[in-house]
Write a protein that holds these residues in place. Structure first.
Motif, PDB file in Angstrom:
ATOM      1  N   UNK B 149      25.652 -24.003  21.236  1.00  0.00           N
ATOM      2  CA  UNK B 149      26.584 -24.659  21.131  1.00  0.00           C
ATOM      3  C   UNK B 149      27.680 -23.813  21.872  1.00  0.00           C
ATOM      4  N   UNK B 150      27.408 -22.570  21.361  1.00  0.00           N
ATOM      5  CA  UNK B 150      28.747 -21.318  20.919  1.00  0.00           C
ATOM      6  C   UNK B 150      29.416 -20.582  23.010  1.00  0.00           C
ATOM      7  N   UNK B 151      27.576 -21.204  23.379  1.00  0.00           N
ATOM      8  CA  UNK B 151      28.150 -20.759  24.599  1.00  0.00           C
ATOM      9  C   UNK B 151      28.336 -21.537  25.339  1.00  0.00           C
ATOM     10  N   UNK B 152      28.207 -22.799  24.635  1.00  0.00           N
ATOM     11  CA  UNK B 152      28.384 -23.482  25.498  1.00  0.00           C
ATOM     12  C   UNK B 152      30.252 -24.027  25.446  1.00  0.00           C
ATOM     13  N   UNK B 153      30.759 -24.049  24.222  1.00  0.00           N
ATOM     14  CA  UNK B 153      32.339 -23.393  24.028  1.00  0.00           C
ATOM     15  C   UNK B 153      32.602 -23.121  25.649  1.00  0.00           C
ATOM     16  N   UNK B 157      35.605 -23.149  27.997  1.00  0.00           N
ATOM     17  CA  UNK B 157      36.656 -23.043  27.765  1.00  0.00           C
ATOM     18  C   UNK B 157      36.908 -22.133  29.612  1.00  0.00           C
ATOM     19  N   UNK B 158      35.917 -21.948  29.816  1.00  0.00           N
ATOM     20  CA  UNK B 158      36.011 -20.593  31.551  1.00  0.00           C
ATOM     21  C   UNK B 158      36.039 -21.796  32.026  1.00  0.00           C
ATOM     22  N   UNK B 159      35.927 -23.376  32.838  1.00  0.00           N
ATOM     23  CA  UNK B 159      35.804 -24.280  32.884  1.00  0.00           C
ATOM     24  C   UNK B 159      37.414 -25.278  33.197  1.00  0.00           C
ATOM     25  N   UNK B 164      42.425 -25.246  36.912  1.00  0.00           N
ATOM     26  CA  UNK B 164      43.899 -24.695  36.475  1.00  0.00           C
ATOM     27  C   UNK B 164      44.987 -24.146  36.458  1.00  0.00           C
ATOM     28  N   UNK B 165      43.332 -22.787  37.234  1.00  0.00           N
ATOM     29  CA  UNK B 165      43.976 -21.619  37.556  1.00  0.00           C
ATOM     30  C   UNK B 165      44.917 -21.147  38.426  1.00  0.00           C
ATOM     31  N   UNK B 166      45.116 -21.696  39.330  1.00  0.00           N
ATOM     32  CA  UNK B 166      46.817 -22.149  40.071  1.00  0.00           C
ATOM     33  C   UNK B 166      47.753 -23.016  39.542  1.00  0.00           C
ATOM     34  N   UNK B 167      47.464 -23.617  38.814  1.00  0.00           N
ATOM     35  CA  UNK B 167      48.549 -23.706  37.669  1.00  0.00           C
ATOM     36  C   UNK B 167      49.122 -24.893  38.568  1.00  0.00           C
ATOM     37  N   UNK B 168      48.452 -25.541  39.415  1.00  0.00           N
ATOM     38  CA  UNK B 168      48.983 -27.070  40.679  1.00  0.00           C
ATOM     39  C   UNK B 168      48.870 -27.959  39.182  1.00  0.00           C
ATOM     40  N   UNK B 169      49.616 -29.241  39.293  1.00  0.00           N
ATOM     41  CA  UNK B 169      50.398 -30.731  38.600  1.00  0.00           C
ATOM     42  C   UNK B 169      48.542 -31.079  38.425  1.00  0.00           C
ATOM     43  N   UNK B 170      48.146 -31.020  39.524  1.00  0.00           N
ATOM     44  CA  UNK B 170      46.778 -31.814  39.530  1.00  0.00           C
ATOM     45  C   UNK B 170      45.924 -30.821  39.120  1.00  0.00           C
ATOM     46  N   UNK B 179      39.057 -31.098  28.922  1.00  0.00           N
ATOM     47  CA  UNK B 179      39.262 -30.882  28.222  1.00  0.00           C
ATOM     48  C   UNK B 179      38.875 -31.993  26.865  1.00  0.00           C
ATOM     49  N   UNK B 180      39.678 -33.022  26.872  1.00  0.00           N
ATOM     50  CA  UNK B 180      39.984 -33.999  26.167  1.00  0.00           C
ATOM     51  C   UNK B 180      38.755 -34.649  25.517  1.00  0.00           C
ATOM     52  N   UNK B 181      37.604 -34.429  26.923  1.00  0.00           N
ATOM     53  CA  UNK B 181      36.667 -35.310  27.041  1.00  0.00           C
ATOM     54  C   UNK B 181      35.538 -34.645  26.367  1.00  0.00           C
ATOM     55  N   UNK B 182      35.680 -33.198  26.806  1.00  0.00           N
ATOM     56  CA  UNK B 182      34.910 -31.912  26.059  1.00  0.00           C
ATOM     57  C   UNK B 182      35.109 -31.817  24.623  1.00  0.00           C
ATOM     58  N   UNK B 183      36.309 -32.161  24.158  1.00  0.00           N
ATOM     59  CA  UNK B 183      36.653 -32.280  22.807  1.00  0.00           C
ATOM     60  C   UNK B 183      35.520 -32.998  22.243  1.00  0.00           C
TER      61      UNK B 183
END
Lengths: 625, 497
Positions: B149-153, B157-159, B164-170, B179-183
């Protein structure tokens, strides 16, 4: 003379000799005549040589004791020709007829015309020879079908743009040949051999019955009985006139009746009164009656004669179908007579056509005085076909009447009425065409109507002489030719045994004459002599329907085929609709619905996930059991 | 030999860490130029190590290799009289090595594309990639569920960061949905883990293997049973199975193409499918897991295919296709037999390769056309032949047409289903592959076949590393298909089949 014939027959029995001289040589002759088609004299002489040589070989086969040869071919096939006396007789008859009709054909065609026709005609002779002499039933089928090919070819001559008659003939005759094939296969199964000479008195049960019925249908179709007849009147209009003398007049009859007789006497064990016999008799009687009924009202000479050809076949089939010796002899004798006077009548029609350029009886009248020899021959043929006592037709008809009466009175009555109508229609034809006031067609001058040349006249007169001979001296054909060939001990030659039948026949003839006189006076002119029958209430509608072609079995069949193809198209459209419209529509519809559901809203996603989770738990709980 | 087998697994941890250190020690100017190359090196070494170790392990006949870092795991064991329960160690076995090889391939393809598409901040990009790799490796080598589970997290997070690495809107929107579904998935997995821990006191694989869940027993057992349901659902969300799939297309479409390759090619499989592999392995007697996997599997295939048919964006179609293919893998797992597992694993490989090919093609198209709407494209096969060819190969592999690798994997899955008694399911899986072929054919037709659209007359074939990526991946598909019978021989020789 007999010694010469015997040695030639033995020569023909050597391996490959029969096939060389009676099959390959006529075909070769045809090719030669075609090559020489532009040279009138040369082609006539060449054709005469080949016809005479064929006649010589046929005569030697008949008088010399027959041919019995078997030779291997291409390692797998065995070419075996065995002639019985009966088939040798038919071979001889075919050769005689070929001589006369080919002479007539070459006179009918000017130089340069008719080359292809003669080629086909010679090849047909080769086919007929082969079929009559074959011992291997499969080989017989090959020659049988070969005749179909040449028939089709001839009907296409000059009609390449309108091949309807040719296709109709091919379809009808081809269907009959299909039945023939099936019958042959079944017969081989039933007999266990492919050699005709080894098939004798097969029982008519199960496979044998199938084989017998199918082969009979094939032979009936070849001979031109109903329901395989409807192409013949069409051919009368579309085909060249020599064709009518050659094919429906002679070759097809010989082959068809030969096979039917063979089946009834030799191959199968058919007793009078059995189902097969009744079936064939019924076919014969119906053909006879309906054929002459249609012939009665025709106003075109060739069509009239072609319907008569159909009707005469009915007589033959009725005779043989009774399976009584008197009937079989009568039917076979009638075949011999018929090829004499029917071919003669077609030659007469050809002669008239050559001079008046038409055969429609509306267009000319009373040319008898201008063409005396033709008229005389016509009178002889007409009296023979009507069955005047003393003519050959009379003797054969009486034998058939005898057999018909013994079988069933209905057949007899139908045959009598048929005889009445035959006589009436020939009186009409004679009265309209030959006797009375002269009236030439438009554009033809009176002086152009003169006797035809010797080339046409000779065969005509020869046939007339043979007709008379077969009538007067009927012991020879009945006892020697037919009786001996079929191994029938009883002698049917001479005056018929039962005088009652003779009186009835004469009464019928008298009635026909009376009807003719009444009709001529009442309706105005010989041509309209039977109009009171034609337009009688009840018969008028039947004739109208028949003339329009609604009673043509070929038409019914083509109608059924069209219905079937329409049904197939309809099914095809349904299937295409499923594949092209229904399935993609459903898939796209569902896909669109799902797409609209996934609209990017996170809350919707989470709720869907929650629902999924609940469903999963439900599955887990359900799986506890 | 023995030493080699025992030594190589350390590489899976050591190499990423070393590259991480080097990347952060070097100045930004260098890493910005060569950062992606570092990723390529990582991928290649990963693949090589995994492949070599796989072959060695298969040949040696051992089932797994255990190792540990910084502590000696054998201590606990000797004190427990040789029992491995509650000992903490890492292990690699054939399944995990195979998956690591797949990671290597996908990583390599992703980096080839990134060379062209990621033009700035390559150092940070590499950092995130390495974290992702470490997370995935970690998931594969741990031996208890909580560490999983820890490594899954960490992977999750890396994903998010990578999307969003280039911080575009999309990019931010897609990352947020993920993130929401992952939560939600996290909630479910933790829930499940906690109930299991409640009843079992240990979450190591060894101890869970010997545990039998009896739902008819007392309340605790029933709760453990429901915990399994929660765990299945959680991993299914991570895998992108329907009805939990909705985040996947949005995330793929908004991320940079190289990230899409990673996500679709390997992340959803390691994060989601591997978890389910572990579950079915540990709790093989629980029929409900297999049943739910089968149901989800069929549903996923259908939903993915039907949705893919109506899309207009190249990457979105590929994303839905990924959803659909996950369904096949789930079906393979649901068969419950070794053949099914092998089929599922091989399908992971096939799918990784052909999905990477398709996303590489998407990158190529985007490079040249600057659009990915398929309605605007048309007849590009004439001007971009290599891209078109690799796309067709990928399509044929997806549709399961011999001699490509997709054919073999689908065949194995269907055979496994048939053999385990779910004949109807096997037949249905076959018939539904018509839809797979249908939506991809639609894509091919709209994008590559036919007359070239006027707009794209002057377009040239893409060059550089994207082209190299296409070629390499196509080669993998073809070789994977043609050479697979040899693999079958190897497997039957080592007794795995």
């Amino acid at each position: 003379m007999t010694g010469l014939f015997t040695s030639v027959a033995e020569f023909l029995s050597r391996p490959y000799m029969f096939i060389a001289f009676m099959i390959a040589v006529p075909a070769l002759g045809g090719v030669l005549v075609w090559l020489l088609r532009r040279f009138g004299a040369a082609r006539f002489i060449v054709s005469l040589i080949f016809a005479l040589s064929n006649l010589f070989f046929a005569a030697s086969v008949y008088y010399g004791g027959g041919v019995n040869t078997s030779a291997p071919f291409l390692r797998a096939l065995q070419l075996s020709f065995i002639t019985t006396e009966f088939s040798a007789m038919c071979l001889f008859a075919a050769a005689v007829l070929f001589l006369f009709v080919s002479a007539y054909s070459l006179s009918y065609y000017k130089s340069g015309q008719g080359g292809v026709y003669m080629l086909y005609y010679f090849i047909s002779l080769a086919m007929v020879n082969g079929a009559l002499a074959s011992d291997n039933i499969g080989m017989m089928l090959f020659f049988w079908e070969g005749l179909l090919c040449t028939l089709f070819g001839i009907l296409l001559i000059g009609n390449l743009n309108n091949p309807r008659t040719a296709i109709k003939a091919l379809a009808i005759s081809g269907t009959a040949d299909l039945f023939m094939m099936l019958g042959i296969v079944a017969t081989i199964q039933a007999a266990g051999t492919v050699s005709i000479s080894e098939m004798s008195s097969l029982p008519v049960t199960k496979m044998g019955a199938l084989g017998c019925v199918m082969m009979l249908l094939g032979a009936l179709g070849k001979a031109g009985a109903m329901p395989f007849h409807s192409w013949i009147p069409n051919a009368a209009s579309d085909a060249p006139t020599p064709f009518l003398a050659a094919f429906p007049g002679s070759f097809e009859k010989i082959l068809g009746i030969y096979l039917i007789t063979r089946i009834f006497t030799d191959m199968y064990d058919i007793t009078p009164g059995s189902a097969i016999s009744v079936f064939v008799s019924i076919v014969g009687a119906v053909t006879l009656f309906l054929g002459v009924g249609m012939a009665l009202v025709q106003k075109d000479m060739k069509r009239l004669l072609s319907y008569h050809a159909i009707s005469q076949v009915g007589y033959m089939i009725l005779g043989i179908g009774t399976a009584l010796p008197v009937g079989i002899v009568g039917g076979t004798y009638h075949m011999l007579n018929n090829i004499l006077y029917k071919s003669g009548l077609f030659i007469v029609a050809g002669a008239i056509e050559k001079r008046t350029k038409t055969t429609d009886l509306h267009n000319f009248h009373g040319i008898g005085r201008k063409m005396p020899a033709t008229t005389a021959c016509f009178i002889i043929f007409g009296l023979s076909i009507a069955g005047l006592p003393g003519t050959n037709g009379f003797f054969s008809k009486e034998l058939i009447f005898d057999a018909a009466l013994e079988t069933n009175i209905v057949f007899y009555i139908l045959a009598l009425v048929g005889a009445f109508m035959t006589a009436a229609s020939f009186l009409k034809l004679g009265g309209a065409a030959f006797f009375g006031r002269l009236r030439t067609p438009d554009g033809i001058d009176e002086n152009e109507i003169r006797e035809v040349n010797a080339g046409m006249l000779t065969p005509m007169c020869a046939l007339a002489v043979l007709c008379l001979a077969f009538g007067v001296y009927n012991t020879y054909p009945i006892d020697t030719l037919i009786g001996k060939s079929l191994k029938i001990e009883e002698s049917f030659s001479g005056w018929p045994h039962s005088s009652t039948l003779v009186i009835i026949s004469c009464a019928v003839l008298a009635a026909a004459v009376a009807n003719h006189i009444y009709g001529t006076r009442h309706n105005g002119g010989a041509l309209k002599a039977v109009d009171h029958i034609h337009y009688a209430p009840g018969l008028k509608q039947v004739y109208a329907v028949a003339e329009a072609g609604y009673l043509d079995p070929y038409r019914w069949f083509m109608g059924a085929v069209n219905v079937f193809s329409a049904a197939c198209t309809w099914i095809e459209r349904g299937v295409s609709w499923i594949y092209d419209k229904a399935v993609p529509g459903i898939v796209n519809g569902v896909g669109n619905a799902l797409r609209q559901y996934s609209n990017g809203s996170l809350s919707r996603y989470l709720i869907t996930a929650l629902v999924g989770l609940l469903a999963l738990i439900a599955i887990f709980i359900a799986a506890i059991r | 030999m023995e030493m080699l087998i025992n030594a190589i697994p350390y590489l899976f941890i050591a190499v990423p860490i070393v590259i991480l250190i080097i990347n952060n020690l070097l100045p930004a100017s260098v890493t910005d130029k060569y950062g992606v190359r570092g990723g390529m090196i990582l991928a290649v070494t990963n693949f090589a190590a995994a492949a070599v170790e796989f072959i060695l392990l298969a040949v040696s006949g051992k089932s797994e290799v255990r190792f540990s870092i910084f502590w000696d795991y054998t201590e606990k064991i000797s004190s427990n009289n040789g029992a491995y329960i509650n000992a903490a160690y890492f292990r690699v076995n054939l399944i995990t090595l195979f998956l690591m090889a797949c990671i290597g391939i996908v990583m390599f393809a992703s980096n080839l594309v990134a060379e062209e598409t990621v033009t700035k901040k390559r150092g940070s990009y590499l950092n995130a990639i390495i974290t992702l790799t470490l997370g995935m490796h970690g998931m594969l080598i741990v031996t208890d569920l909580f560490s999983l589970y820890v490594f899954l997290e960490i992977v999750g997070i890396s994903s998010f960061v990578l999307i969003s690495i280039f911080k575009t809107q999309k990019g931010l929107e897609g990352a947020f949905k993920y993130l929401a579904m992952s939560s939600f998935a996290t909630i479910l997995i933790l829930f499940g883990l906690s109930f299991l821990f409640m009843t079992n006191e240990s979450l190591t694989y060894e101890s869970l293997k010997s545990l039998t869940i009896k739902p008819n027993g007392n309340g605790g057992a029933f709760l453990s049973y429901i915990a399994l349901a929660a765990l299945t659902a959680g991993f299914a969300i991570k895998a992108g199975a329907a009805p939990f799939h909705s985040w996947l297309p949005d995330a793929h479409q908004s991320a940079d193409t190289s990230i899409s390759i990673l996500l679709s090619g390997i992340v959803i499989k390691i994060a989601g499918i591997y978890g389910l592999i572990v579950l079915t392995d540990l709790f093989s007697e629980v029929y409900a897991i297999r049943l739910s996997l089968a149901v989800i599997g069929v549903f996923t295939i259908m939903v993915g295919a039907l949705l893919a048919m109506r899309q207009k964006h190249f990457k979105r179609i590929c994303a839905y296709s990924s959803v659909s293919q996950m369904g096949y893998i789930l079906l393979g797992l649901s068969a419950g037999s070794k053949l099914g597992l092998i089929g599922a694993l091989y399908h992971i490989f096939s799918h990784a390769v052909f999905k990477s090919t398709l996303f590489t093609n998407a990158a190529a198209l985007h490079e040249r056309l600057h659009t990915l709407e398929i309605d605007e494209m048309g007849g590009l096969g004439n001007v971009m032949p290599t891209t078109s060819f690799s796309s067709i190969v990928a399509f044929l592999s997806t549709a399961g047409i011999p001699p490509f690798s997709g054919f073999w994997s689908k065949l194995l899955i269907v055979l496994a289903l048939w053999g385990s008694g779910a004949k109807v399911l096997g037949g249905a899986a076959l018939i539904i592959s018509i839809f797979t072929a249908a939506y991809f054919l639609r894509l091919q037709k709209k994008v590559f076949f036919g007359v070239t659209n006027e707009k794209w007359r002057t377009v040239r074939e893409v060059g550089g590393s994207i082209l190299a990526g296409e070629v390499v991946l196509t080669a993998f598909t073809i070789i994977g298909g043609i050479a697979f019978p040899l693999v079958l021989l190897l497997l039957s020789g080592t007794g795995l089949m």
